[in-house]
Design an enzyme around this catalytic site. Sequence first.
Site, PDB file in Angstrom:
ATOM      1  N   GLY A 228      33.089  -2.747  18.458  1.00  0.00           N
ATOM      2  CA  GLY A 228      33.131  -1.314  18.441  1.00  0.00           C
ATOM      3  C   GLY A 228      34.637  -1.068  19.474  1.00  0.00           C
ATOM      4  O   GLY A 228      35.050  -1.567  20.402  1.00  0.00           O
TER       5      GLY A 228
ATOM      6  N   ALA B 108      37.835   5.175  25.265  1.00  0.00           N
ATOM      7  CA  ALA B 108      37.786   4.586  26.376  1.00  0.00           C
ATOM      8  C   ALA B 108      38.111   2.961  26.497  1.00  0.00           C
ATOM      9  O   ALA B 108      38.332   2.548  27.475  1.00  0.00           O
ATOM     10  CB  ALA B 108      36.493   4.819  27.221  1.00  0.00           C
ATOM     11  N   GLY B 109      37.848   2.480  25.365  1.00  0.00           N
ATOM     12  CA  GLY B 109      38.258   1.016  25.324  1.00  0.00           C
ATOM     13  C   GLY B 109      37.410   0.220  24.109  1.00  0.00           C
ATOM     14  O   GLY B 109      37.177   0.838  23.025  1.00  0.00           O
TER      15      GLY B 109
ATOM     16  N   ASP C  50      30.909  11.918  27.835  1.00  0.00           N
ATOM     17  CA  ASP C  50      31.091  11.293  26.312  1.00  0.00           C
ATOM     18  C   ASP C  50      29.943  10.998  25.757  1.00  0.00           C
ATOM     19  O   ASP C  50      29.397   9.914  24.963  1.00  0.00           O
ATOM     20  CB  ASP C  50      31.990  10.262  26.359  1.00  0.00           C
ATOM     21  CG  ASP C  50      32.407   9.724  24.956  1.00  0.00           C
ATOM     22  OD1 ASP C  50      32.518  10.837  24.087  1.00  0.00           O
ATOM     23  OD2 ASP C  50      33.028   8.608  24.766  1.00  0.00           O
TER      24      ASP C  50
END
Length: 1020
Positions: A711, A715-716, A828
Amino acid sequence: MKALHPFALLPFLIFLLLSTDNASGYGHGEALHGDALALLSLKASLSCRPHVLRSWLPGNVASVCEWTGVRCAGGRVVSVDIANMNVSTGAPVTAEVTGFAALANLSLAGNGIVGAVVVSALPELRYVNVSGNQLGGGLDGWDFPSLPSLEVFDAYDNNFSSSLPPGVTALARLRYLDLGGNYFSGVIPASYGGMLALEYLSLNGNNLQGAIPPELGNLTSLRELYLGYYNAFDGGIPAELGRLRNLTMLDVSNCGLTGSIPSELGGLASLDTLFLHTNQLTGEIPPELGHLTALTRLDLSNNALTGEVPSTLASLTSLRLLNLFLNRLHGPVPDFVAALPLLETLQLFMNNFTGRVPAGLGANAALRLVDLSSNRLTGMIPEMLCSSGELHTAILMNNFLFGPIPGPLGSCASLTRVRFGHNYLNGTIPAGFLYLPRLNLLELQNNLLSGPVPSNPSPTLAGSQLAQLNLSNNLLSGPLPAALANLSALQTLLVSNNRLAGAVPPEVGELRLLVKLDLSGNELSGPIPEAIGRCGQLTYIDLSTNNLSGPIPEAIAGIRVLNYLNLSRNQLEESIPAAIGAMSSLTAADFSYNDLSGQLPDTGQLRYLNETAFAGNPRLCGPVLNRPCNISSDTGGSTAVSPRRATAGDYKLVFALGLLACSVVFAVAAVLRARSYRGGPDGAWRFTAFHKVDFGIAEVIECMKDGNVVGRGGAGVVYAGRARSGGAIAVKRLNGGGRHDHGFRAEIRTLGSIRHRNIVRLLAFCTNDREANVLVYEYMGGGSLGEVLHGKGGGFLAWDRRYRIALEAARGLCYLHHDCSPMIVHRDVKSNNILLGDDLEAHVADFGLAKFLRSGSGGGAANAGASECMSAVAGSYGYIAPEYAYTLRVDEKSDVYSFGVVLLELVTGRRPVGDFGEGVDIVQWAKRVTDGRRESVPKVVDRRLSTVPMDEVSHLFFVSMLCVQENSVERPTMREVVQMLSEFPRHASSQPSPSSASSSSAPEPEKEPNCYKLFPDLLN
């Protein structure tokens, strides 16, 4: 020639008339037969539901004028009205209405027809109504020039898109045009200003943009003009609208208008209603509006207007509604508002008004609603506020009012809602105030009220409707009266932080609908009454900081939906009942600083609580506290160890401890070795574990390869990896480079300390000097909720599992907001960040954007965080709360909004954006389709769900609507969300069944969920 006598021609005239009539009748019969065939064609093209329009049959053509909805005149069909007959099966259709030479009236309204209906070649058609359907596409297929007689065209509430139809400007006789409630985009054509016969024009509720054309000022016959709601116009209100001298209604609300209010609007002498609310209008209120002497409703609320209320508005003596709230107005509340003879609604809240409330307010008019809250008003509450006997809502909270509550309010039988909290009111509560027959909400918190909580002055009181009572943070004294049992509808009772003494009356057990009980911070003594267990709908109990003594009643365990229990700082004795320890519904509990003893139950939710929940009870023991219990038969349950001789078992224990010490030494050595590991050019990695793990930095770095990516997000990147034992882990590499400030490390340590079954565990944290921070989580085998709901070819969740996921995720967020210190705001929340275990249990995940908020000092819920300003918007499109996007200020209510979007995904099966047209998200779509009504919820339910309990679906939808309120103050807290979602007993347990079977056989609830009464303002 001799003139003929008039009667000599009579036989000839009669013969001629009879001949003509016979010939006409023959022609009409043939034409009527053609009309009947056209009607049968229309019925076939509409794919009507069975048994609808049963009289429309081929064998019944001769009696066409007797068919349902059909009217004839002169031997022709002149009217077809099949409105609201539930015609549509839901299948898309393409229907054409044509060939009726005499048709004057056509109504297909309210049938939910999907697809397209085209009307053409009807020269006598004067009225057409296709509103309340699901017609799509544009109106380009309509041949408007072939409808020369059309006077009324109503297409409201459909799914029409594309641009507004330019062809309607060819309708010279058009008086009424309603294209509202659709998805039309683009600009309003300037040519619309040429329809000079128009008396009614509605374009509201679309996706229109651009500027309002000044040419609309040419429509001098116009009486009603609606342009607002969901449109997003550029610029302001054209001054040319001031030329519409016949206008009685002007509504351009909620459409993004800027600039000032044109003074030219003061020339609309016939205007009855002026609605300009919910825009971005600035400047002062034009004094010229005082010329609108026919005005009965004026709403300029929710803008950025400044200055004082002009004194010229005193001439608006017909005014019944005056709404100026949510602006930046200042100065005094003008005295003339108390003199307006017909005023019924006065809402001025959330401005900067100062000075006193006009003393005569209520004396000259039949006031029904007064809201002056959140200003800087001083002085006293007007004595005559309810002199008319019709006042139902009085909201004066968040001001600087002082003095007593007027005695006459104690007998104002019409009152339903009173909010006087957060002032400096003193004196006693008027007798009878709590027991008014229609009162539903009474808030007097955060004042200086003293004296007793009044008893019922009329013991024969019956039918109390009071649902919410808040007397917290005052100086009230004396006992809690047993008469509170008369308030049988009470759902929230908050009397914390007063000086109440005496026992908790057992009559509290008669409050069977009670959801929230807070008696904390008083001087109450004696035992907790067993009768409290009869309040079977309680989800929140706070009796902390009193002088309560005796054992904790086991009856509390009978409250199956209880999720918050605070009994701290009392003098409670004995052990915590095992039945309470086994309660699966508890998400938070606090037993600290009592005199409790014995072994702490290690079942249920108690094992997930922090040790601080049991602090100050030195005689408590158990694995949860890392305090072993060596209980002997003669110690009375204490933790003292009885003297005895050493046995072989003792030597085995010593040997085992030695092995454990060696294991610890090797583990420390492994950690030190891992911390010294160097990852090549990236520099030294440091590894911090928050749980007992069987992996190190080597395994973490090994899994950070492109082939392991599962994924990517804002954010990363997330990788799937393996521990040494083969178990799965999830590794998230945060974007933005290394962050090594102490604040970030402190936040990571706090995240690592989270222990909740519905939050993905943070197992470890890795960082180096140059590149990145890496978070290691437990792996969730069920994937994300977003993947399951929206993924290609993925399975879908049955309703029972969806509801449980909603409740479980809510419990996880509730823990972050209310049980972590400092509070954690996720920032989020979305369906892709709710992960499912192998048993499909929900876990909140991905704290890459999480923010820690320090406690605020506002008057909100306990543990409420102060909002904090971010440097940029973070989060995911479609989930971001309005105030976060506009102001960059974030608090826990931002998470609540995002969670509301997730609930809508669960109900509808749709993605937050992309399925509803450009610029429309799931929140706007759901509100538009249902109009906030529970009976309309079936329109939005996921069609993949064949059989669902509509009471639960409507309940979940209602909770979602509460969560996505535009005003963050109106949203519930996550604790309240958990309470509301727990109201269906079969879902209240946190132990889910692995089955995703359909829940169609579930029992129906016995009564309406409590949240419909906890938030009455949002019900229609």
